[in-house]
Design a protein around this motif. Structure first.
Motif, PDB file in Angstrom:
ATOM      1  N   LEU A   1       0.836  -1.197   0.000  1.00 46.81           N
ATOM      2  CA  LEU A   1       0.000   0.000   0.000  1.00 46.81           C
ATOM      3  C   LEU A   1       0.874   1.252   0.000  1.00 46.81           C
ATOM      4  O   LEU A   1       0.642   2.206  -0.761  1.00 46.81           O
ATOM      5  N   GLY A   2       1.911   1.210   0.833  1.00 46.31           N
ATOM      6  CA  GLY A   2       2.826   2.353   0.907  1.00 46.31           C
ATOM      7  C   GLY A   2       3.494   2.619  -0.432  1.00 46.31           C
ATOM      8  O   GLY A   2       3.597   3.765  -0.868  1.00 46.31           O
ATOM      9  N   LEU A   3       3.906   1.544  -1.125  1.00 46.10           N
ATOM     10  CA  LEU A   3       4.572   1.717  -2.416  1.00 46.10           C
ATOM     11  C   LEU A   3       3.606   2.282  -3.452  1.00 46.10           C
ATOM     12  O   LEU A   3       3.975   3.115  -4.278  1.00 46.10           O
ATOM     13  N   MET A   4       2.326   1.818  -3.378  1.00 48.55           N
ATOM     14  CA  MET A   4       1.331   2.356  -4.310  1.00 48.55           C
ATOM     15  C   MET A   4       1.153   3.847  -4.111  1.00 48.55           C
ATOM     16  O   MET A   4       1.103   4.621  -5.063  1.00 48.55           O
ATOM     17  N   LEU A   5       1.086   4.247  -2.843  1.00 47.64           N
ATOM     18  CA  LEU A   5       0.936   5.676  -2.556  1.00 47.64           C
ATOM     19  C   LEU A   5       2.147   6.454  -3.066  1.00 47.64           C
ATOM     20  O   LEU A   5       2.013   7.542  -3.616  1.00 47.64           O
ATOM     21  N   LEU A   6       3.332   5.854  -2.886  1.00 46.07           N
ATOM     22  CA  LEU A   6       4.541   6.522  -3.366  1.00 46.07           C
ATOM     23  C   LEU A   6       4.482   6.737  -4.880  1.00 46.07           C
ATOM     24  O   LEU A   6       4.768   7.814  -5.384  1.00 46.07           O
ATOM     25  N   MET A   7       4.076   5.685  -5.602  1.00 47.37           N
ATOM     26  CA  MET A   7       4.036   5.774  -7.057  1.00 47.37           C
ATOM     27  C   MET A   7       2.999   6.798  -7.518  1.00 47.37           C
ATOM     28  O   MET A   7       3.129   7.413  -8.564  1.00 47.37           O
ATOM     29  N   ILE A   8       1.927   6.950  -6.718  1.00 44.00           N
ATOM     30  CA  ILE A   8       0.892   7.907  -7.098  1.00 44.00           C
ATOM     31  C   ILE A   8       1.345   9.334  -6.809  1.00 44.00           C
ATOM     32  O   ILE A   8       1.208  10.228  -7.646  1.00 44.00           O
ATOM     33  N   PHE A   9       1.931   9.549  -5.643  1.00 42.83           N
ATOM     34  CA  PHE A   9       2.239  10.915  -5.238  1.00 42.83           C
ATOM     35  C   PHE A   9       3.687  11.325  -5.496  1.00 42.83           C
ATOM     36  O   PHE A   9       4.001  12.501  -5.535  1.00 42.83           O
ATOM     37  N   ARG A  10       4.578  10.359  -5.630  1.00 35.76           N
ATOM     38  CA  ARG A  10       5.960  10.706  -5.913  1.00 35.76           C
ATOM     39  C   ARG A  10       6.576   9.660  -6.855  1.00 35.76           C
ATOM     40  O   ARG A  10       7.480   8.912  -6.489  1.00 35.76           O
ATOM     41  N   PRO A  11       6.075   9.626  -8.092  1.00 30.15           N
ATOM     42  CA  PRO A  11       6.504   8.569  -9.029  1.00 30.15           C
ATOM     43  C   PRO A  11       7.990   8.622  -9.342  1.00 30.15           C
ATOM     44  O   PRO A  11       8.554   7.626  -9.787  1.00 30.15           O
ATOM     45  N   GLN A  12       8.645   9.752  -9.108  1.00 34.23           N
ATOM     46  CA  GLN A  12      10.068   9.868  -9.448  1.00 34.23           C
ATOM     47  C   GLN A  12      10.968   9.326  -8.363  1.00 34.23           C
ATOM     48  O   GLN A  12      12.182   9.343  -8.500  1.00 34.23           O
ATOM     49  N   GLY A  13      10.382   8.848  -7.233  1.00 40.61           N
ATOM     50  CA  GLY A  13      11.203   8.331  -6.134  1.00 40.61           C
ATOM     51  C   GLY A  13      11.718   9.473  -5.262  1.00 40.61           C
ATOM     52  O   GLY A  13      11.358  10.635  -5.449  1.00 40.61           O
ATOM     53  N   ILE A  14      12.578   9.125  -4.300  1.00 41.28           N
ATOM     54  CA  ILE A  14      13.050  10.128  -3.345  1.00 41.28           C
ATOM     55  C   ILE A  14      13.901  11.194  -4.026  1.00 41.28           C
ATOM     56  O   ILE A  14      13.716  12.391  -3.826  1.00 41.28           O
ATOM     57  N   PHE A  15      14.852  10.748  -4.862  1.00 40.65           N
ATOM     58  CA  PHE A  15      15.805  11.689  -5.443  1.00 40.65           C
ATOM     59  C   PHE A  15      15.425  12.178  -6.826  1.00 40.65           C
ATOM     60  O   PHE A  15      16.055  13.070  -7.362  1.00 40.65           O
ATOM     61  N   GLY A  16      14.444  11.537  -7.433  1.00 38.00           N
ATOM     62  CA  GLY A  16      14.146  11.814  -8.838  1.00 38.00           C
ATOM     63  C   GLY A  16      13.608  13.212  -9.063  1.00 38.00           C
ATOM     64  O   GLY A  16      13.237  13.926  -8.142  1.00 38.00           O
ATOM     65  N   ASP A  17      13.573  13.581 -10.337  1.00 36.69           N
ATOM     66  CA  ASP A  17      13.084  14.887 -10.742  1.00 36.69           C
ATOM     67  C   ASP A  17      11.793  14.652 -11.514  1.00 36.69           C
ATOM     68  O   ASP A  17      11.790  14.027 -12.562  1.00 36.69           O
ATOM     69  N   LYS A  18      10.678  15.157 -10.972  1.00 35.00           N
ATOM     70  CA  LYS A  18       9.381  14.855 -11.573  1.00 35.00           C
ATOM     71  C   LYS A  18       9.299  15.392 -12.995  1.00 35.00           C
ATOM     72  O   LYS A  18       8.719  14.768 -13.881  1.00 35.00           O
ATOM     73  N   LYS A  19       9.918  16.555 -13.207  1.00 38.23           N
ATOM     74  CA  LYS A  19       9.901  17.164 -14.539  1.00 38.23           C
ATOM     75  C   LYS A  19      10.575  16.235 -15.546  1.00 38.23           C
ATOM     76  O   LYS A  19      10.104  16.035 -16.654  1.00 38.23           O
ATOM     77  N   GLU A  20      11.708  15.661 -15.090  1.00 42.24           N
ATOM     78  CA  GLU A  20      12.469  14.787 -15.973  1.00 42.24           C
ATOM     79  C   GLU A  20      11.654  13.539 -16.323  1.00 42.24           C
ATOM     80  O   GLU A  20      11.658  13.078 -17.454  1.00 42.24           O
ATOM     81  N   LEU A  21      10.951  13.016 -15.306  1.00 45.93           N
ATOM     82  CA  LEU A  21      10.148  11.816 -15.544  1.00 45.93           C
ATOM     83  C   LEU A  21       9.049  12.105 -16.554  1.00 45.93           C
ATOM     84  O   LEU A  21       8.735  11.283 -17.408  1.00 45.93           O
ATOM     85  N   ALA A  22       8.466  13.306 -16.459  1.00 51.47           N
ATOM     86  CA  ALA A  22       7.361  13.663 -17.340  1.00 51.47           C
ATOM     87  C   ALA A  22       7.806  13.772 -18.791  1.00 51.47           C
ATOM     88  O   ALA A  22       7.004  13.608 -19.708  1.00 51.47           O
ATOM     89  N   LEU A  23       9.089  14.018 -19.018  1.00 53.13           N
ATOM     90  CA  LEU A  23       9.583  14.163 -20.386  1.00 53.13           C
ATOM     91  C   LEU A  23       9.382  12.883 -21.179  1.00 53.13           C
ATOM     92  O   LEU A  23       9.224  12.916 -22.388  1.00 53.13           O
ATOM     93  N   ASP A  24       9.398  11.786 -20.467  1.00 54.37           N
ATOM     94  CA  ASP A  24       9.237  10.499 -21.125  1.00 54.37           C
ATOM     95  C   ASP A  24       7.946  10.406 -21.907  1.00 54.37           C
ATOM     96  O   ASP A  24       7.895   9.829 -22.979  1.00 54.37           O
ATOM     97  N   ALA A  25       6.888  10.988 -21.367  1.00 55.35           N
ATOM     98  CA  ALA A  25       5.589  10.905 -22.003  1.00 55.35           C
ATOM     99  C   ALA A  25       5.584  11.634 -23.335  1.00 55.35           C
ATOM    100  O   ALA A  25       4.848  11.269 -24.245  1.00 55.35           O
ATOM    101  N   ARG A  26       6.416  12.657 -23.443  1.00 56.17           N
ATOM    102  CA  ARG A  26       6.454  13.412 -24.695  1.00 56.17           C
ATOM    103  C   ARG A  26       7.328  12.737 -25.741  1.00 56.17           C
ATOM    104  O   ARG A  26       7.229  13.025 -26.922  1.00 56.17           O
ATOM    105  N   ALA A  27       8.178  11.865 -25.287  1.00 55.10           N
ATOM    106  CA  ALA A  27       9.139  11.259 -26.208  1.00 55.10           C
ATOM    107  C   ALA A  27       8.463  10.345 -27.213  1.00 55.10           C
ATOM    108  O   ALA A  27       7.391   9.861 -26.986  1.00 55.10           O
TER     109      ALA A  27
END
Lengths: 284, 331
Positions: free
Chosen positions: B305-331
């Motif tokens: 459950l905790g991991l699901m919440l993490l993926m929903i609210f912080r899909p980039q992980g602890i250190f990741g950059d959400k902006k960078e992750l979002a670039l994938d969708a445009r690729a």
């Protein structure tokens, strides 16, 4: 011939027939055949590309232009045929070696490396980087000086292409036209002798288009050879020294832009044989 | 409720042997998946190779443990080559399938009756093959302070293990920030573009597979040494997926992600378990809700459950950059 703006002046000396010989060819292809099942996508008997020229490869959709590009650059292998670049046979040479030999291509669907910055995209292009070796990568003092030299070069090209303000942005943040510019600029980092551009103008706005045209002309002024696939006839007219027309996998005409545009076979390939005939007379 | 005990257990797990094993396994995966885009679902196979490579030469052939370490690295390189030659020309999703099969083949061969004499079949190998390592231990008394508790052997594994993690992370950090690392990240974005710039993509992917696999086999060394035994069924696909969880928890393509991810992973698992156990035994959690025997399962449910919440609210992980992750969708 007035509208033909060749800077080199060689084009007029070659015969304007398919497969004609050129005084100083950089690329020579012979009997290239590529079949997909029963479909013959490419069937080129003979082709020579003049060194130092801007040559346009045109033709209707499905003529085999991109397939031919892929074959020449090693991304696809023909069923038969031979071709050489600068006198070196390219049969069976993988794409990265073709690029190292000096023939660098771009792609119809732009391949900017999205999650690398614009500057990183450029730095990647430089050849023979010591720091790209797995063993030397862990000793930064070995490659740092070279990296700095590459950066200086990349920055100067980015300035020329007016992308310098974007150097620290991810490539994905660029517009479609800017990505085309970046791809071309990145190809220049490889220091190619010949640049192969697959539809450089597709989806580019008119203002950026003019700038792209200038960059392509600049390549010729620097002595590089350019071969490009394009649908935009205005662009073909404006910058190409020589035009090659493909239809159904074969080269049906070549010559200066004005001659080729008036060629009956070319008009037929693009518009159909009876495009100017009256519908009622055809039925009769 | 004994909160000090909960804290002691939780902290000991956060800094413990398992966190080291998963950190190392995830560092290898970070090389594969985070930096090069290779979807390796067979990391458990590399851990198994490492684990068997330290146990078998010492127990069956009487070789030194230090030689066994070298054999382990060598074996992981050989297996990476065997795996890479036919598969690295495939598309990413095919590689994923083949690597799952690779890890299962390693496990099934190890537990097969055919090699009972040397690999111990499904029982695996138990013995004092780590003696040379533990003889060097200056902290034989272990550590027992109110918030942290390790026995002598574990303390030695933990100290040397984290030092090893630090060294490997430092080297990784230099490599991924070098021009070599730039080529790797570029391959992750688009192989064909990298080829068009004169880079031998196949060679780079092979290097990535070997380096990440070797680091995986080092995780296997730690796994085997810390338990002084090798059990084939510990190296199933679940191990690989937990390592991926650790990596994504920290944030793929970030050098410190595996370390922090592994710590958080083990912190959560043990903390949830201890809280539940304490709650049940002191009757704060009524028996009709959770029984003593259900704690083990429920901690994984809560973890999920905790991991699901993490993926929903912080899909980039602890250190990741959400902006960078979002670039994938445009690729």
């Amino acid at each position: 011939m007035q509208e033909h703006n060749s800077g080199a002046g060689f084009a007029l000396t070659s015969a304007q027939t398919p497969g004609s010989t050129k005084p100083d060819p950089i690329l020579i292809a012979d009997n290239i055949v590529r079949q997909f099942g029963g479909l013959t996508a490419v069937n080129v008997n003979h082709l020579e590309i003049q060194r130092g020229s801007i040559t346009a490869l045109i033709g209707p959709n499905g003529a085999g232009k991109t397939t031919f590009f892929n074959l020449l650059t090693g991304y696809d292998s023909p069923n038969s045929g031979t071709w050489s670049f600068n006198g070196k046979a390219l049969n069976g040479i993988p794409p990265h070696k073709v690029a190292r030999l000096g023939m660098v291509r771009t792609f119809q669907l732009t391949k900017a490396l999205y999650r690398l910055t614009v500057l990183e995209n450029m730095l990647l292009g430089a050849k023979q980087q010591k720091g790209e070796s797995v063993l030397l990568s862990v000793f930064p003092w070995i490659w740092r000086a070279q990296e700095e030299a590459i950066r200086v070069k990349a920055v100067s090209i980015l300035k020329n292409f007016k992308l310098i303000d974007k150097q620290d942005d991810f490539a994905a943040a660029l517009s479609g036209g800017q990505r085309k510019l970046l791809e071309m600029a990145r190809a220049l980092m490889v220091e190619p002798e010949m640049v192969m551009l697959d539809e450089p103008m597709a989806g580019v706005n008119p203002a950026l288009k003019q700038s792209l045209l200038e960059h392509i002309k600049e390549l010729r002024n620097e002595g590089k050879t350019v071969l490009f696939v394009e649908h935009d006839m205005d662009m073909v007219h404006e910058i190409s020294d020589w035009v090659i027309v493909m239809a159904q996998g074969e080269i049906i005409a070549e010559g200066t832009p004005s001659t080729v545009m008036g060629n009956a076979q070319v008009i037929e390939a693009y518009l159909g044989a009876h495009h100017d005939a009256d519908l009622s007379s055809e039925e009769a | 409720m004994d909160f000090l005990f909960v804290i002691q257990q939780t902290l000991s797990a956060t800094l413990g042997v398992n966190a080291i094993i998963f950190a190392l396994a995830a560092i290898g995966l970070n090389m594969h998946f985070g930096y090069t885009g290779l979807l390796n679902f067979g990391q458990a196979g590399f851990l198994a190779i490492g684990a068997y490579s330290v146990a078998v030469p010492v127990i069956s052939f009487g070789l030194s443990l230090w030689v066994a370490f070298l054999i382990g690295i060598f074996n992981s390189i050989i297996f990476a080559l065997l795996l890479g030659v036919p598969t690295l020309r495939l598309r990413a999703d095919y590689l994923a399938i083949v690597t799952i099969a690779f890890a299962e083949i390693v496990r099934q061969v190890a537990r097969s009756a055919t090699f009972n004499d040397s690999l111990g079949g499904s029982d695996g190998i138990t013995g004092k093959f780590g003696k040379e390592f533990f003889d060097l231990n200056p902290f034989k008394g272990g550590l027992a302070i109110p918030i942290l508790r390790f026995n002598g052997n574990d303390l030695w594994v933990v100290i040397t293990g984290w030092i090893l993690v630090a060294i490997i992370t430092f080297i990784m950090w230099i490599m991924v920030n070098s021009p070599w690392g730039r080529v790797m990240r570029a391959i992750r974005e688009d192989e064909d573009a990298v080829r068009s710039l004169g880079k031998n993509v196949y060679l780079y992917k092979m290097q990535s597979l070997i380096i990440g696999g070797a680091i995986g086999s080092i995780a296997g060394f730690v796994y085997a040494l810390s338990r002084q035994s090798v059990q084939p069924d510990n190296y199933g696909t679940a191990l690989t997926f937990f390592a991926y969880t650790v990596l994504i928890l920290g944030g793929a393509a970030r050098v410190f992600a595996p370390i922090v991810g592994a710590m958080i992973f083990w912190f959560l698992i043990v903390f949830i378990e201890q809280i539940l156990r304490e709650g049940v035994s002191s009757n704060l959690i009524p028996d009709w809700l959770i029984g003593v025997n259900q704690v083990g399962q429920i901690r994984f449910m809560l973890m999920g459950l905790g991991l699901m919440l993490l993926m929903i609210f912080r899909p980039q992980g602890i250190f990741g950059d959400k902006k960078e992750l979002a670039l994938d969708a445009r690729a």
